[in-house]
Design an enzyme around this catalytic site. Structure first.
Site, PDB file in Angstrom:
ATOM      1  N   GLU A   1       0.826  -1.213   0.000  1.00  0.00           N
ATOM      2  CA  GLU A   1       0.000   0.000   0.000  1.00  0.00           C
ATOM      3  C   GLU A   1       0.860   1.263   0.000  1.00  0.00           C
ATOM      4  O   GLU A   1       1.667   1.463   0.907  1.00  0.00           O
ATOM      5  CB  GLU A   1      -0.901   0.024   1.238  1.00  0.00           C
ATOM      6  CG  GLU A   1      -1.770   1.265   1.319  1.00  0.00           C
ATOM      7  CD  GLU A   1      -2.534   1.374   2.632  1.00  0.00           C
ATOM      8  OE1 GLU A   1      -3.543   2.101   2.668  1.00  0.00           O
ATOM      9  OE2 GLU A   1      -2.108   0.732   3.621  1.00  0.00           O
TER      10      GLU A   1
ATOM     11  N   GLU B   1     -11.787   2.744   6.176  1.00  0.00           N
ATOM     12  CA  GLU B   1     -10.689   2.966   7.108  1.00  0.00           C
ATOM     13  C   GLU B   1     -10.655   4.443   7.500  1.00  0.00           C
ATOM     14  O   GLU B   1      -9.778   5.197   7.091  1.00  0.00           O
ATOM     15  CB  GLU B   1      -9.352   2.536   6.488  1.00  0.00           C
ATOM     16  CG  GLU B   1      -8.238   2.477   7.527  1.00  0.00           C
ATOM     17  CD  GLU B   1      -6.881   2.138   6.916  1.00  0.00           C
ATOM     18  OE1 GLU B   1      -6.123   1.395   7.568  1.00  0.00           O
ATOM     19  OE2 GLU B   1      -6.584   2.622   5.818  1.00  0.00           O
TER      20      GLU B   1
END
Length: 270
Positions: A143, A246
């Site tokens: 990521e 998130e």
């Protein structure tokens, strides 16, 4: 409409971690993600998933000494054995939780080492780890994270992440595309979704309002439009991943704070 997973490290902060599974299911989530499961026996987490009809869609491999500020080991020379032990532990948990993907954090760049050395270590570690994941039928994800929230993190851009995946050359290594981080570092989010989702190299998406990392109906990104783009591109290319929520509830750790902030999701559901 995309499939949304509740990030239990951020949502429902007023509840103990294991109680967050129940809360997410009551709010209609069918999938969950979080940072780390390792403080709890895998069987205990699996029982919560099963009791609530939830799918575990993502968690992170051990990141090193998190409390001391470490944010992953994958790019760090000299930590290879610890990295491999962490991957083995993560894949054991993934098997017990029937989780199809694990996020592997790159790590912070140490002073005195060149980017070239760090990248070589990163590629070497990921090639080994993705091979281990392939044996279990699971994917590992990398990521890009923005440099404001995590200064010094090795991986920051989508193009770099995709170049790393290409260099590793393992089909079980993919990119975790967080639209919050992408907007802060690069912008042009909708076009990047159109560019990268059809490649087959994006394993997971995540969202949050920018810049405050609260609900996705706050801030400078217009998420209803982006959800439409995700639906359009997914229909064309067959992408069937999850979108992780998130974000930090703007109401904080108050009773029903997360639930009360889900108006954006209820609107999508009609």
């Amino acid at each position: 409409m995309p499939r949304f997973a509740a990030n239990l490290s951020m949502l429902y902060p007023e509840l103990a971690f294991l109680d967050r599974f129940d809360a997410a299911a009551k709010d209609g989530f069918e999938g969950v993600e979080y940072l780390f499961p390792y403080d709890f026996p895998a069987a205990e987490i699996a029982a919560r998933l099963q009791a609530n009809g939830l799918q575990q869609v993502l968690f992170n491999a051990p990141p090193g000494h998190w409390e001391a500020g470490e944010r992953g080991l994958a790019c760090l020379p000299g930590r290879e054995n610890e990295f491999r032990e962490g991957i083995a532990r993560a894949l054991d948990y993934a098997a017990a939780l029937d989780c199809p993907r694990v996020h592997v954090m790159a790590g912070l760049m140490p002073s005195g080492l060149s980017r070239e050395m760090l990248e070589a270590t990163y590629i070497h570690n990921l090639r080994w780890a993705a091979g281990e994941a392939r044996k279990t039928g699971r994917d590992l994800l990398i990521e890009p994270i923005n440099t404001r929230d995590m200064p010094g993190f090795f991986l920051n851009r989508q193009d770099h992440a995709h170049a790393i995946v290409a260099a590793v050359g393992e089909p079980h290594l993919k990119v975790q595309m967080d639209l919050y981080h992408c907007q802060i570092v690069e912008g042009d989010v909708a076009m990047k979704v159109r560019e990268y989702l059809p490649t087959g190299r994006v394993g997971h998406l995540q969202i949050a309002g920018v810049p405050t990392r609260n609900e996705p109906d706050m801030g400078e990104l217009y998420h209803p439009y982006l959800f439409g783009v995700i639906d359009e591109v997914s229909a064309a290319c067959g992408w069937d991943g999850w979108v992780g929520c998130e974000y930090r509830p703007a109401r904080g750790a108050v009773v029903n704070g997360t639930t009360d902030g889900l108006g954006w999701l209820r609107a999508l559901r009609g």
